[in-house]
Motif scaffolding. Structure first.
Motif, PDB file in Angstrom:
ATOM      1  N   VAL A   3       0.859  -1.198   0.000  1.00 30.18           N
ATOM      2  CA  VAL A   3       0.000   0.000   0.000  1.00 30.18           C
ATOM      3  C   VAL A   3       0.888   1.238   0.000  1.00 30.18           C
ATOM      4  O   VAL A   3       2.086   1.162   0.330  1.00 30.18           O
ATOM      5  N   PRO A   4       0.350   2.405  -0.373  1.00 32.72           N
ATOM      6  CA  PRO A   4       1.154   3.640  -0.412  1.00 32.72           C
ATOM      7  C   PRO A   4       1.828   3.952   0.924  1.00 32.72           C
ATOM      8  O   PRO A   4       1.318   3.587   1.988  1.00 32.72           O
ATOM      9  N   GLU A   5       2.975   4.650   0.873  1.00 31.87           N
ATOM     10  CA  GLU A   5       3.752   4.951   2.072  1.00 31.87           C
ATOM     11  C   GLU A   5       3.020   5.841   3.051  1.00 31.87           C
ATOM     12  O   GLU A   5       3.363   5.896   4.240  1.00 31.87           O
ATOM     13  N   THR A   6       2.010   6.567   2.579  1.00 33.08           N
ATOM     14  CA  THR A   6       1.238   7.449   3.467  1.00 33.08           C
ATOM     15  C   THR A   6       0.339   6.663   4.418  1.00 33.08           C
ATOM     16  O   THR A   6      -0.145   7.195   5.416  1.00 33.08           O
ATOM     17  N   VAL A   7       0.111   5.396   4.097  1.00 34.11           N
ATOM     18  CA  VAL A   7      -0.746   4.542   4.927  1.00 34.11           C
ATOM     19  C   VAL A   7       0.101   3.915   6.043  1.00 34.11           C
ATOM     20  O   VAL A   7       1.168   3.354   5.784  1.00 34.11           O
ATOM     21  N   THR A   8      -0.383   4.016   7.272  1.00 31.95           N
ATOM     22  CA  THR A   8       0.299   3.392   8.410  1.00 31.95           C
ATOM     23  C   THR A   8      -0.034   1.901   8.440  1.00 31.95           C
ATOM     24  O   THR A   8      -1.212   1.519   8.373  1.00 31.95           O
ATOM     25  N   VAL A   9       1.008   1.081   8.535  1.00 30.53           N
ATOM     26  CA  VAL A   9       0.806  -0.374   8.590  1.00 30.53           C
ATOM     27  C   VAL A   9       1.335  -0.902   9.924  1.00 30.53           C
ATOM     28  O   VAL A   9       2.519  -0.735  10.242  1.00 30.53           O
ATOM     29  N   ILE A  10       0.449  -1.500  10.695  1.00 32.30           N
ATOM     30  CA  ILE A  10       0.780  -2.066  12.002  1.00 32.30           C
ATOM     31  C   ILE A  10       0.782  -3.578  11.877  1.00 32.30           C
ATOM     32  O   ILE A  10      -0.229  -4.181  11.507  1.00 32.30           O
ATOM     33  N   LYS A  11       1.933  -4.192  12.196  1.00 28.43           N
ATOM     34  CA  LYS A  11       2.027  -5.648  12.066  1.00 28.43           C
ATOM     35  C   LYS A  11       1.907  -6.304  13.435  1.00 28.43           C
ATOM     36  O   LYS A  11       2.549  -5.883  14.400  1.00 28.43           O
ATOM     37  N   VAL A  12       1.071  -7.345  13.509  1.00 27.67           N
ATOM     38  CA  VAL A  12       0.828  -8.078  14.756  1.00 27.67           C
ATOM     39  C   VAL A  12       0.931  -9.578  14.478  1.00 27.67           C
ATOM     40  O   VAL A  12       0.915 -10.007  13.324  1.00 27.67           O
ATOM     41  N   ALA A  13       0.988 -10.357  15.542  1.00 30.75           N
ATOM     42  CA  ALA A  13       1.077 -11.816  15.375  1.00 30.75           C
ATOM     43  C   ALA A  13      -0.242 -12.406  14.909  1.00 30.75           C
ATOM     44  O   ALA A  13      -0.268 -13.354  14.118  1.00 30.75           O
ATOM     45  N   ASP A  14      -1.351 -11.849  15.406  1.00 28.27           N
ATOM     46  CA  ASP A  14      -2.677 -12.403  15.106  1.00 28.27           C
ATOM     47  C   ASP A  14      -3.676 -11.253  15.013  1.00 28.27           C
ATOM     48  O   ASP A  14      -3.918 -10.551  15.996  1.00 28.27           O
TER      49      ASP A  14
END
Length: 489
Positions: free
Chosen positions: A73-84
């Motif tokens: 997704v575009p760099e302006t979008v915040t991406v939060i990575k989690v285990a589940d």
């Protein structure tokens, strides 16, 4: 609007892209509801994976994605990575609604059988003692005067937190809820601590595709509840109750007929009067009094004893308990409908071989003149259920009335023929009447003194599903119509 950092405060995560300094307008896990400045949780379902909608929700305005795998997704979008992401959804939902469970005493009830009836018993007793009680279960969610039909025994975590928020806002003191093994496995109840968790019993069930891989997994999922509560109350008579307590973190109490149980049922007596079945027993151990329930069977003792064990912690007086239990009713769970002074008729949700066998075994103990079982089986479901239920009814009932029950896209007669295949393995007598109302009319017209007649399968359902359409059909209304028509003949 909610601050993203506040929503994430109890969650372990990695911000792989974008800024945490954002205000969120909505928390969504359905891509169709994504909107400007919303946070979208990419939940993996049994058939659909939310990650595949990442680009779509960004186009709709979502500025934060919570993921468990990489997305482009575009760099302006915040991406939060989690285990589940399911677990994340539960914690985010609790934060989104400002942790409403912390304003309630939440009582969770798990087990193969007894969850639904016990929740209503607990609600009845606590309300009799002056508490304001919310309910979440198989049939419905109840929030004050608002009743919301249920799609799942335990709703998605977002809905649970939404219901908790509404309950807290109208002044509820507590919430009693059914907790399914699926709900526990999918982290729907994560993000809060139960005041009390109750284990009723466990039998092999819900094992198969899209459910549990094995009985061991089913058992392990049930046990999760006792690592998420302050007090655990368990049925000491169930042979697996110690397994359920594996790695528990709660104070433990037990109930049952066992002499080792903390709260015990003694001197059980079955009560059979014209048009009425019930049970009486003595409560001993932590409490000491006699009780009578207007619902038959040993499992009614377990259900009511469970409710007593819970309500003891709320300092409910014995007289209040006895009065509430005498009138506590659960729609479609051995729900007696008065139609005659000579025989007993009831509605029950038993819709598989195991539940039907349990029900008929219970009713057989009352030594009825005849035990009559009216039921059908749902279409577009496992055919094996039809053979099994037919065989159970043929073996255990004196007479079976085979009829329709949600034929869906199948021919009702074909379903009935499968049921007859099961009955043919026994010496059971039967009649087949496709139309359910006419089948009920037959049962009432042919009722004999001391008969016990059970209409099985529909229970609380108020519809009949035929070729994709749900037509209104409530057995209580059908019974009333039949009685009125018989009076005017």
């Amino acid at each position: 609007m909610k601050n993203l950092k506040q929503l994430l405060e109890r969650l372990e995560y990695e911000c792989v892209q974008g800024s945490l300094d954002k205000e969120i307008t909505d928390l969504v896990y359905d891509s169709r509801k994504a909107a400007t400045d919303s946070l979208f949780v990419c939940v993996k379902g049994t058939t659909v994976d939310g990650h595949s909608f990442a680009a779509d929700v960004v186009q709709k305005g979502a500025t934060v994605l919570v993921v468990s795998e990489d997305v482009n997704v575009p760099e302006t979008v915040t991406v939060i990575k989690v285990a589940d992401t399911r677990y994340a959804l539960a914690l985010l939902s609790a934060a989104w609604f400002d942790y409403p469970a912390e304003q309630l005493k939440v009582i969770g009830i798990t087990g193969t059988k007894g969850k639904t009836t016990t929740t209503y018993m607990v609600k009845s007793i606590l309300e009799g003692a002056g508490y304001k009680v919310g309910l979440i279960g198989t049939i419905e969610a109840i929030i004050g005067d608002k009743v919301i039909p249920s799609a799942n025994t335990t709703p998605e975590s977002y809905l649970i937190q939404k219901y908790f928020r509404e309950m807290a806002d109208i002044g509820c003191d507590c919430c009693v809820m059914e907790v399914s093994s699926q709900g526990l496995m999918m982290h729907r109840t994560a993000g809060f601590t139960f005041e009390m968790s109750i284990f009723t019993n466990i039998e092999p069930d819900h094992i198969g595709p899209n459910e549990h891989a094995s009985f061991e997994e089913y058992l392990a999922c049930k046990s999760l509840l006792f690592r998420q509560c302050k007090i655990g109350i368990l049925n000491a008579d169930d042979k697996h109750y110690q397994d359920i307590l594996k790695d528990h973190t709660c104070t433990v109490e037990t109930f049952g007929f066992s002499k080792e149980a903390d709260l015990r049922a003694e001197n059980m007596q079955l009560i059979h009067k014209p048009g009425y079945l019930g049970v009486a027993y003595h409560v001993s151990g932590l409490l000491d009094f006699d009780v009578e329930i207007d619902v038959p069977g040993k499992f009614s003792v377990y259900n009511s004893l469970t409710a007593i064990a819970v309500c003891r912690h709320f300092k409910v007086e014995v007289d209040v308990m006895k009065k509430a239990l005498k009138c506590a009713k659960t729609k479609g769970r051995i729900e007696m409908i008065k139609v005659s002074d000579e025989f007993t008729l009831m509605i029950d949700y038993a819709h598989n071989a195991m539940s039907l066998k349990s029900l008929l075994s219970t009713l057989r103990e009352y030594e009825p003149g005849r035990l009559v079982c009216l039921f059908g089986c749902g279409g577009n479901r496992a055919r094996s259920r039809r053979f099994e239920m037919g065989e159970v009814s043929g073996q255990m009932a004196d007479f079976t009335i085979i009829t329709s029950d949600n034929p869906r896209y199948e021919d009702p007669q074909a379903i009935i023929d499968d049921i007859k295949t099961g009955i043919s393995k026994t010496d059971g007598k039967y009649v087949e009447i496709i139309d359910r109302k006419e089948a009920i009319r037959y049962a009432i017209e042919h009722g004999r003194p001391r008969d016990v007649i059970v209409l099985a399968g529909k229970g609380h359902e108020d519809y009949q599903e035929i070729k994709g359409v749900k037509y209104p059909m409530d057995e209580r209304n059908l019974i009333a119509e039949v009685l009125q028509e018989l009076q005017t003949q």
